[in-house]
Each structure stands twice: as structure tokens, then as C-alpha cells.
Design a protein around this motif. Structure first.
Motif, PDB file in Angstrom:
ATOM      1  N   ALA A  11      -9.016   0.879  -3.697  1.00 21.69           N
ATOM      2  CA  ALA A  11      -7.952   1.133  -4.670  1.00 21.69           C
ATOM      3  C   ALA A  11      -8.372   0.685  -6.063  1.00 21.69           C
ATOM      4  CB  ALA A  11      -6.673   0.423  -4.236  1.00 21.69           C
ATOM      5  N   VAL A  12      -9.009  -0.474  -6.167  1.00 18.01           N
ATOM      6  CA  VAL A  12      -9.440  -0.980  -7.463  1.00 18.01           C
ATOM      7  C   VAL A  12     -10.488  -0.062  -8.080  1.00 18.01           C
ATOM      8  CG1 VAL A  12     -10.768  -2.829  -8.559  1.00 18.01           C
ATOM      9  CG2 VAL A  12      -8.853  -3.403  -7.087  1.00 18.01           C
ATOM     10  N   ALA A  21      -4.388  -0.419  -8.792  1.00 17.09           N
ATOM     11  CA  ALA A  21      -4.517  -0.635  -7.356  1.00 17.09           C
ATOM     12  C   ALA A  21      -3.223  -1.203  -6.782  1.00 17.09           C
ATOM     13  CB  ALA A  21      -5.682  -1.576  -7.073  1.00 17.09           C
ATOM     14  N   ALA A  22      -2.593  -2.130  -7.514  1.00 17.53           N
ATOM     15  CA  ALA A  22      -1.349  -2.726  -7.047  1.00 17.53           C
ATOM     16  C   ALA A  22      -0.256  -1.670  -6.889  1.00 17.53           C
ATOM     17  CB  ALA A  22      -0.894  -3.820  -8.018  1.00 17.53           C
ATOM     18  N   ARG A  23      -0.230  -0.698  -7.807  1.00 23.74           N
ATOM     19  CA  ARG A  23       0.802   0.348  -7.733  1.00 23.74           C
ATOM     20  C   ARG A  23       0.650   1.195  -6.481  1.00 23.74           C
ATOM     21  NH1 ARG A  23      -0.102   0.631 -13.316  1.00 23.74           N
ATOM     22  NH2 ARG A  23      -1.581   2.360 -13.054  1.00 23.74           N
ATOM     23  N   VAL A  24      -0.564   1.618  -6.164  1.00 19.04           N
ATOM     24  CA  VAL A  24      -0.734   2.494  -5.008  1.00 19.04           C
ATOM     25  C   VAL A  24      -0.657   1.735  -3.689  1.00 19.04           C
ATOM     26  CG1 VAL A  24      -2.092   4.161  -6.315  1.00 19.04           C
ATOM     27  CG2 VAL A  24      -3.269   2.383  -5.026  1.00 19.04           C
ATOM     28  N   HIS A  26       1.366  -0.887  -3.358  1.00 22.23           N
ATOM     29  CA  HIS A  26       2.727  -1.437  -3.303  1.00 22.23           C
ATOM     30  C   HIS A  26       2.708  -2.952  -3.078  1.00 22.23           C
ATOM     31  CE1 HIS A  26       3.966   2.727  -3.196  1.00 22.23           C
ATOM     32  NE2 HIS A  26       3.290   2.919  -2.082  1.00 22.23           N
ATOM     33  N   VAL A  27       1.787  -3.617  -3.785  1.00 19.92           N
ATOM     34  CA  VAL A  27       1.718  -5.081  -3.773  1.00 19.92           C
ATOM     35  C   VAL A  27       1.562  -5.541  -5.211  1.00 19.92           C
ATOM     36  CG1 VAL A  27       0.700  -5.171  -1.450  1.00 19.92           C
ATOM     37  CG2 VAL A  27      -0.799  -5.091  -3.456  1.00 19.92           C
ATOM     38  N   THR A  28       1.472  -6.833  -5.422  1.00 22.90           N
ATOM     39  CA  THR A  28       1.295  -7.359  -6.781  1.00 22.90           C
ATOM     40  C   THR A  28      -0.183  -7.358  -7.166  1.00 22.90           C
ATOM     41  OG1 THR A  28       1.024  -9.643  -6.048  1.00 22.90           O
ATOM     42  CG2 THR A  28       3.287  -8.867  -6.444  1.00 22.90           C
ATOM     43  N   PRO A  29      -0.498  -7.323  -8.470  1.00 24.00           N
ATOM     44  CA  PRO A  29      -1.897  -7.436  -8.910  1.00 24.00           C
ATOM     45  C   PRO A  29      -2.541  -8.719  -8.397  1.00 24.00           C
ATOM     46  CG  PRO A  29      -0.543  -6.657 -10.722  1.00 24.00           C
ATOM     47  CD  PRO A  29       0.404  -7.034  -9.620  1.00 24.00           C
ATOM     48  N   SER A  30      -1.756  -9.799  -8.286  1.00 25.02           N
ATOM     49  CA  SER A  30      -2.291 -11.061  -7.769  1.00 25.02           C
ATOM     50  C   SER A  30      -2.756 -10.900  -6.338  1.00 25.02           C
ATOM     51  CB  SER A  30      -1.226 -12.151  -7.869  1.00 25.02           C
ATOM     52  OG  SER A  30      -1.683 -13.359  -7.282  1.00 25.02           O
ATOM     53  N   ALA A  31      -1.976 -10.160  -5.528  1.00 22.72           N
ATOM     54  CA  ALA A  31      -2.355  -9.940  -4.133  1.00 22.72           C
ATOM     55  C   ALA A  31      -3.646  -9.131  -4.043  1.00 22.72           C
ATOM     56  CB  ALA A  31      -1.231  -9.227  -3.395  1.00 22.72           C
ATOM     57  N   VAL A  32      -3.775  -8.132  -4.919  1.00 23.43           N
ATOM     58  CA  VAL A  32      -5.006  -7.338  -4.944  1.00 23.43           C
ATOM     59  C   VAL A  32      -6.184  -8.229  -5.291  1.00 23.43           C
ATOM     60  CG1 VAL A  32      -6.240  -5.458  -6.091  1.00 23.43           C
ATOM     61  CG2 VAL A  32      -3.819  -5.201  -5.534  1.00 23.43           C
ATOM     62  N   ARG A  82      -2.524   3.384   3.143  1.00 22.27           N
ATOM     63  CA  ARG A  82      -1.807   3.947   2.018  1.00 22.27           C
ATOM     64  C   ARG A  82      -1.322   5.346   2.377  1.00 22.27           C
ATOM     65  NH1 ARG A  82      -6.115   3.755  -2.419  1.00 22.27           N
ATOM     66  NH2 ARG A  82      -7.470   2.992  -0.780  1.00 22.27           N
ATOM     67  N   THR A  83      -0.115   5.686   1.984  1.00 20.82           N
ATOM     68  CA  THR A  83       0.462   6.969   2.374  1.00 20.82           C
ATOM     69  C   THR A  83       0.970   7.789   1.209  1.00 20.82           C
ATOM     70  OG1 THR A  83       2.626   5.940   2.716  1.00 20.82           O
ATOM     71  CG2 THR A  83       1.166   6.114   4.626  1.00 20.82           C
ATOM     72  N   SER A  84       0.844   7.311  -0.014  1.00 16.24           N
ATOM     73  CA  SER A  84       1.328   8.094  -1.137  1.00 16.24           C
ATOM     74  C   SER A  84       0.535   7.759  -2.378  1.00 16.24           C
ATOM     75  CB  SER A  84       2.813   7.806  -1.386  1.00 16.24           C
ATOM     76  OG  SER A  84       2.997   6.451  -1.761  1.00 16.24           O
ATOM     77  N   GLY A  85       0.693   8.612  -3.412  1.00 12.82           N
ATOM     78  CA  GLY A  85       0.041   8.352  -4.685  1.00 12.82           C
ATOM     79  C   GLY A  85      -1.406   8.792  -4.669  1.00 12.82           C
ATOM     80  N   PRO A  86      -2.137   8.556  -5.786  1.00 12.70           N
ATOM     81  CA  PRO A  86      -3.526   9.008  -5.918  1.00 12.70           C
ATOM     82  C   PRO A  86      -4.437   8.427  -4.862  1.00 12.70           C
ATOM     83  CG  PRO A  86      -2.616   8.365  -8.047  1.00 12.70           C
ATOM     84  CD  PRO A  86      -1.635   7.931  -7.019  1.00 12.70           C
TER      85      PRO A  86
END
Length: 307
Positions: A11-12, A21-24, A26-32, A82-86
Motif C-alpha cells: 500500500a505504501v 496507504a492508511a486510506r486504502v 482503513h487504518v491510521t498512518p501510525s499503524a501503517v 483490501r477490498t476497495s479503492g486503488p
């Protein structure tokens, strides 16, 4: 390595940032960030450069390729991802078609501009109910590099020798012929395509990786020449640039037939052409969706390209 860590790495790299990456995911940037750090600790190396956009390091490229392969198998087995988005991934099952609302497998693929603008899109449309495509438009002479780096799972390329870990199948030949407007031909080629004329007549280039025109010019002049160059990095606009008389250029028949029939273009040299042999390279890893994409591409190529 955990699936979530591999997912974060892809994702990154694909989105170019931790926020994307966090958007796709569905977590926080910190988690990524934590997942990437954990993966780098496990690998014992830095895997991504924290630049804009984020990019894989040399070691990271190997992990990106591994991640795509592992996740392709996992998701086509029906496990969550992941199931949605780019960055969408997943599949309805190991072999069946995806139903309404079912997650689609994500297939990053490299295609040269002329193939994309002529015959390849029809191939992708055949399997659009099973996959979402992340198309990288790349010159056919350079697309194999994206396979090596792990950025794509498959590519249309001129390279016949398989990239390590990949298989290669010949698709056919794309033929290009030299064209210009009648007025341009009269001004710059009054005596035909002579070595002197080809060395000074302005040419239209797709981009700085494009060497088709240079190959033709070199063959006619018997040496490297440096005529004025227009760069038009869009397949449709490239053909229009030739039709509008910016310079001469090599065109496939899909882009030259109409203007030639209308008298807007003339062939500079009857029977002259440059042939580009295309091959389909994909990971040796076999998944139902990637196999379906490969079959669709081969069918479309058989109908559109010269044998």
C-alpha cells in the motif's frame, strides 16, 4: 512476516505515501508506520525510502515482489484483504467469477502506449469482472524492468528472454510505417527519403525512451542523425501531431489508415516499416485471475498483431 505487514508495504509503495496507504487499508498512518517498521526489523534492512513519493529501496523491491506473490495466492484463496479503492485486492474464490459486490483481484500490469491505445484495452475489458487493473504505461523496451522491481505482475514487452521468476509468450508483431502530411513531405523530402533529408527533417517522438524513429532514420542515413525533435507523450496526440504537420513519424495502421484514406497523410516510403515484436511476460506464480488475464491478452493480440 505477517500478511498485514506485507499489505502495508504494498500500500505504501503503490500509493506513494503513508497517508495514502492508511486510506486504502482503513487504518491510521501510525499503524501503517508500525507495520512497516516491524517488517523492516524482521528483514534487517530498510525497505522503503521516506521520500515523496515513498519508494522501495533495492532490498525493498525484493520484498515488494514477494509481497505481491504471497498476497495474490492468499487472496485468491478467499482470505481477507483490501477490498476497495486503488489498492483493492481479493477474489471471489480460487476459480470462480466474482459475483456482484465481491472483491476483485488487483493486477498491476505494464503496457506500452500504442498497445494500450489500440488492442490491449479490449483484452482487459474481457476480465474486468474479475480484476481491477493498475496500468503502468511504459515503453515496450523498458517494461521488463517493472517486473524485476516487483511493481507489476505482468508486462507487454519486447524482451523475449523471461525475467527471473517469470514466463514469456510471444504475442506477435506491431508494424509501424513512416508518414507525414503531403505538404511536409514536399518540403522536407522532395527527392524521397534520402540520407540528407532524413538528417534534417523534424521528427515527432513519443518520449525520450522512444527509439522507433531513430531506428528508421539510422537505417536510411547509414549513421546516427540528430534532426529537430518534437516530444508528444500521448499516443492519440502523437498521431495528431503528425497529422497536423509538426514532423514525420512512424504510425501503426490503426492510427494511419483513416488520415491516409482522407489524404491527410502520405507514406514517406512505400513498403518501408519498422516491426516491433511483442511478448507477454508474467510471474511464474499461477493464479486463476492472472491466468484469465493472460488468456485474454493472447486472444486480443492474435486478432490485432501480425504473426
Amino acid at each position: 512476516m505477517e500478511i498485514a505487514q506485507l499489505d502495508a508495504l504494498l500500500a505504501v509503495v503503490d500509493e506513494g505515501s503513508f497517508d495514502g496507504a492508511a486510506r486504502v487499508l482503513h487504518v491510521t498512518p501510525s499503524a501503517v508506520s508500525q507495520r512497516i517498521k516491524a517488517l523492516e526489523t524482521s528483514a534487517g534492512a530498510v525497505l522503503v525510502r521516506r521520500s515523496r513519493p515513498v519508494a522501495a529501496t533495492e532490498v525493498g523491491s525484493d520484498y515488494v515482489r514477494l509481497a505481491r506473490q504471497v498476497l495474490a495466492v492468499v487472496r485468491e484463496s478467499g482470505l481477507p484483504g483490501r477490498t476497495s479503492g486503488p489498492g483493492a485486492a481479493g477474489d471471489a474464490g480460487a476459480g470462480g467469477d466474482a459475483g456482484a459486490g465481491a472483491p476483485l483481484a488487483r493486477v498491476p500490469i505494464a503496457i506500452n502506449g500504442d498497445s494500450l491505445n489500440t488492442w490491449a484495452m479490449a483484452a482487459l475489458a474481457e476480465v474486468a469482472d474479475r480484476a481491477v487493473f493498475d496500468v503502468h504505461r511504459e515503453d515496450q523496451d523498458h517494461s521488463a524492468e517493472l517486473l524485476r522491481s516487483g511493481e507489476v505482475m505482468a508486462a507487454i514487452t519486447t524482451q523475449a528472454v523471461p525475467v527471473q521468476g517469470c514466463t514469456a509468450v510471444r504475442l506477435g508483431v506491431m508494424r509501424y510505417r513512416p508518414f507525414a502530411t503531403p505538404a511536409f513531405a514536399r518540403r522536407w523530402f522532395p527527392d524521397g527519403v534520402t540520407p540528407e533529408a532524413i538528417a534534417v527533417a523534424p521528427m515527432v517522438m513519443f518520449d525520450r525512451k522512444d527509439d522507433l524513429q531513430d531506428r528508421y532514420a539510422r537505417a536510411k542515413a547509414g549513421r546516427d542523425v540528430e534532426p529537430p525533435r518534437h516530444y508528444v507523450p500521448s499516443t492519440a496526440d502523437y498521431a495528431r501531431a503528425v497529422v497536423h504537420g509538426l514532423g514525420w513519424g512512424l504510425l501503426p495502421h490503426e492510427h494511419s489508415d483513416g488520415p491516409e484514406a482522407a489524404g491527410a497523410l502520405v507514406e514517406l516510403e512505400a513498403g518501408a516499416h519498422v516491426d516491433v515484436e511483442l511478448h507477454w511476460q508474467q510471474w511464474s506464480l499461477r493464479t486463476p485471475v492472472l491466468g484469465a488475464v493472460a488468456r485474454a491478452v493472447r486472444r486480443a493480440a492474435a486478432a490485432a498483431l501480425l504473426p
